[in-house]
Design a protein around this motif. Sequence first.
Motif, PDB file in Angstrom:
ATOM      1  N   PHE A  99      -8.671  -3.679  10.396  1.00  0.00           N
ATOM      2  CA  PHE A  99      -8.281  -4.189   9.079  1.00  0.00           C
ATOM      3  C   PHE A  99      -7.161  -5.218   9.192  1.00  0.00           C
ATOM      4  N   ALA A 100      -6.179  -4.942  10.036  1.00  0.00           N
ATOM      5  CA  ALA A 100      -5.063  -5.873  10.197  1.00  0.00           C
ATOM      6  C   ALA A 100      -5.535  -7.228  10.699  1.00  0.00           C
ATOM      7  N   GLN A 101      -6.511  -7.229  11.599  1.00  0.00           N
ATOM      8  CA  GLN A 101      -7.062  -8.494  12.087  1.00  0.00           C
ATOM      9  C   GLN A 101      -7.671  -9.290  10.929  1.00  0.00           C
ATOM     10  N   THR A 102      -8.403  -8.594  10.078  1.00  0.00           N
ATOM     11  CA  THR A 102      -9.007  -9.251   8.912  1.00  0.00           C
ATOM     12  C   THR A 102      -7.942  -9.723   7.931  1.00  0.00           C
ATOM     13  N   ALA A 103      -6.979  -8.866   7.645  1.00  0.00           N
ATOM     14  CA  ALA A 103      -5.947  -9.209   6.664  1.00  0.00           C
ATOM     15  C   ALA A 103      -5.164 -10.452   7.097  1.00  0.00           C
ATOM     16  N   ARG A 104      -4.780 -10.504   8.360  1.00  0.00           N
ATOM     17  CA  ARG A 104      -3.990 -11.624   8.842  1.00  0.00           C
ATOM     18  C   ARG A 104      -4.821 -12.905   8.920  1.00  0.00           C
ATOM     19  N   THR A 105      -6.117 -12.771   9.123  1.00  0.00           N
ATOM     20  CA  THR A 105      -6.997 -13.940   9.202  1.00  0.00           C
ATOM     21  C   THR A 105      -7.319 -14.510   7.833  1.00  0.00           C
ATOM     22  N   THR A 106      -7.474 -13.643   6.842  1.00  0.00           N
ATOM     23  CA  THR A 106      -7.973 -14.078   5.533  1.00  0.00           C
ATOM     24  C   THR A 106      -6.908 -14.112   4.445  1.00  0.00           C
ATOM     25  N   GLY A 107      -5.694 -13.667   4.752  1.00  0.00           N
ATOM     26  CA  GLY A 107      -4.618 -13.757   3.769  1.00  0.00           C
ATOM     27  C   GLY A 107      -4.493 -12.565   2.838  1.00  0.00           C
ATOM     28  N   ILE A 108      -4.992 -11.416   3.241  1.00  0.00           N
ATOM     29  CA  ILE A 108      -4.792 -10.194   2.448  1.00  0.00           C
ATOM     30  C   ILE A 108      -3.351  -9.737   2.649  1.00  0.00           C
ATOM     31  N   THR A 109      -2.629  -9.561   1.564  1.00  0.00           N
ATOM     32  CA  THR A 109      -1.198  -9.254   1.651  1.00  0.00           C
ATOM     33  C   THR A 109      -0.870  -7.929   0.967  1.00  0.00           C
ATOM     34  N   PHE A 110       0.400  -7.575   1.020  1.00  0.00           N
ATOM     35  CA  PHE A 110       0.841  -6.275   0.520  1.00  0.00           C
ATOM     36  C   PHE A 110       0.606  -6.103  -0.971  1.00  0.00           C
ATOM     37  N   ASP A 111       0.522  -7.195  -1.726  1.00  0.00           N
ATOM     38  CA  ASP A 111       0.333  -7.057  -3.172  1.00  0.00           C
ATOM     39  C   ASP A 111      -1.029  -6.462  -3.511  1.00  0.00           C
ATOM     40  N   LEU A 112      -1.981  -6.493  -2.583  1.00  0.00           N
ATOM     41  CA  LEU A 112      -3.266  -5.832  -2.783  1.00  0.00           C
ATOM     42  C   LEU A 112      -3.304  -4.459  -2.128  1.00  0.00           C
ATOM     43  N   ILE A 113      -2.548  -4.283  -1.082  1.00  0.00           N
ATOM     44  CA  ILE A 113      -2.584  -3.018  -0.347  1.00  0.00           C
ATOM     45  C   ILE A 113      -1.794  -1.919  -1.061  1.00  0.00           C
ATOM     46  N   GLU A 114      -0.643  -2.273  -1.612  1.00  0.00           N
ATOM     47  CA  GLU A 114       0.199  -1.243  -2.246  1.00  0.00           C
ATOM     48  C   GLU A 114      -0.477  -0.579  -3.447  1.00  0.00           C
ATOM     49  N   PRO A 115      -1.131  -1.332  -4.353  1.00  0.00           N
ATOM     50  CA  PRO A 115      -1.815  -0.646  -5.464  1.00  0.00           C
ATOM     51  C   PRO A 115      -2.919   0.287  -4.982  1.00  0.00           C
ATOM     52  N   PHE A 116      -3.584  -0.099  -3.886  1.00  0.00           N
ATOM     53  CA  PHE A 116      -4.630   0.769  -3.356  1.00  0.00           C
ATOM     54  C   PHE A 116      -4.058   2.119  -2.930  1.00  0.00           C
ATOM     55  N   PHE A 117      -2.998   2.100  -2.147  1.00  0.00           N
ATOM     56  CA  PHE A 117      -2.432   3.365  -1.686  1.00  0.00           C
ATOM     57  C   PHE A 117      -1.788   4.154  -2.830  1.00  0.00           C
ATOM     58  N   ALA A 118      -1.325   3.462  -3.864  1.00  0.00           N
ATOM     59  CA  ALA A 118      -0.797   4.173  -5.032  1.00  0.00           C
ATOM     60  C   ALA A 118      -1.903   4.987  -5.708  1.00  0.00           C
ATOM     61  N   SER A 119      -3.101   4.401  -5.819  1.00  0.00           N
ATOM     62  CA  SER A 119      -4.220   5.135  -6.414  1.00  0.00           C
ATOM     63  C   SER A 119      -4.649   6.299  -5.531  1.00  0.00           C
ATOM     64  N   MET A 120      -4.660   6.079  -4.219  1.00  0.00           N
ATOM     65  CA  MET A 120      -5.021   7.180  -3.318  1.00  0.00           C
ATOM     66  C   MET A 120      -4.013   8.325  -3.440  1.00  0.00           C
ATOM     67  N   ARG A 121      -2.757   7.962  -3.575  1.00  0.00           N
ATOM     68  CA  ARG A 121      -1.718   8.992  -3.680  1.00  0.00           C
ATOM     69  C   ARG A 121      -1.887   9.798  -4.969  1.00  0.00           C
ATOM     70  N   ALA A 122      -2.416   9.162  -6.020  1.00  0.00           N
ATOM     71  CA  ALA A 122      -2.619   9.869  -7.289  1.00  0.00           C
ATOM     72  C   ALA A 122      -3.668  10.964  -7.169  1.00  0.00           C
ATOM     73  N   ASP A 123      -4.503  10.895  -6.148  1.00  0.00           N
ATOM     74  CA  ASP A 123      -5.534  11.909  -5.960  1.00  0.00           C
ATOM     75  C   ASP A 123      -5.032  13.154  -5.237  1.00  0.00           C
TER      76      ASP A 123
END
Length: 298
Positions: A99-123
């Motif tokens: 995933f890190a290889q993809t994120a660094r190549t395509t510009g996926i940043t923390f502003d998309l990752i943090e909401p994802f883990f927040a939703s997972m934590r809600a479960d």
Amino acid sequence: MFSPTHQVFSHTAQQAAEAVISNYSTSFGLATRLLGPARRHHIRNIYALVRIADEIVDGLAADAGLDASEQRELLDNFADATRSALRFGISDNLVIHAFAQTARTTGITFDLIEPFFASMRADVGTPNDPPAPVRGLLADEHRDYVYGSAEVVGLMCLKVFLSDQDRTPAQVEALEFGARQLGAAFQNINFLRDLADDSVRLHRSYLTAESRLSDSDKTAWVIIVRQQLAHAQATFSLLPKDARTAVRTAAALFAALNDRIAVTPVDRLYQERVRVPNVVKARLVSRAILSTVREGRP
């Protein structure tokens, strides 16, 4: 230029991510095979990361005997390892490394990752939660959960699709709206399909604050999903051509599933999982390919 050691490790990580999608999702696995080769492995890498996180909170940790606080710790460790991998470009966890290889190549940043883990934590329930009562979501809780668990995943995939493309700001805005709508539609269909498992095994009710949907509630959600899919489909022609068939296929498979849910009584949905037959999947793939062949570039 990466060293042979790094190349072998990254290739192995990619194989691990491919194994995750092959074992966990026939629909997404089928769709990703229709992507152009330059994008295919990136989408698989995204799927693998979010799938593993989802498995942690959907029973993997509980089945291993972990209580709620220990489940939360396991998820937090996974999230921390993902953050570190984005900073350093490497992880000793194969799925996170991919995933890190993809994120660094395509510009996926923390502003998309943090909401994802927040939703997972809600479960993950609090340590004092009783195990039996079904936990429902209010409308705003559902909105926030779906944004983090699904819409940002759509935006991550869009980063992959547009990483080598030129689009106007207006086109990017339209595509981002479409990606969010498609992610939300997929998630809401999953909620409808998984009513039995979510309520009985996980004690969750994602589509209502009540413990159980009524038939009228189900019908309302089917309509919402159709609207979300329609909004997303209106933007497909703006995608690069080597991504359109795959996205159209995924959307068509979930639309077919939504149609089957529409004619299934809600009591039955609480007993069994509705599926799309393989012969129908094959027909939908053919239609998606034909639609894309008939189009030119955006």
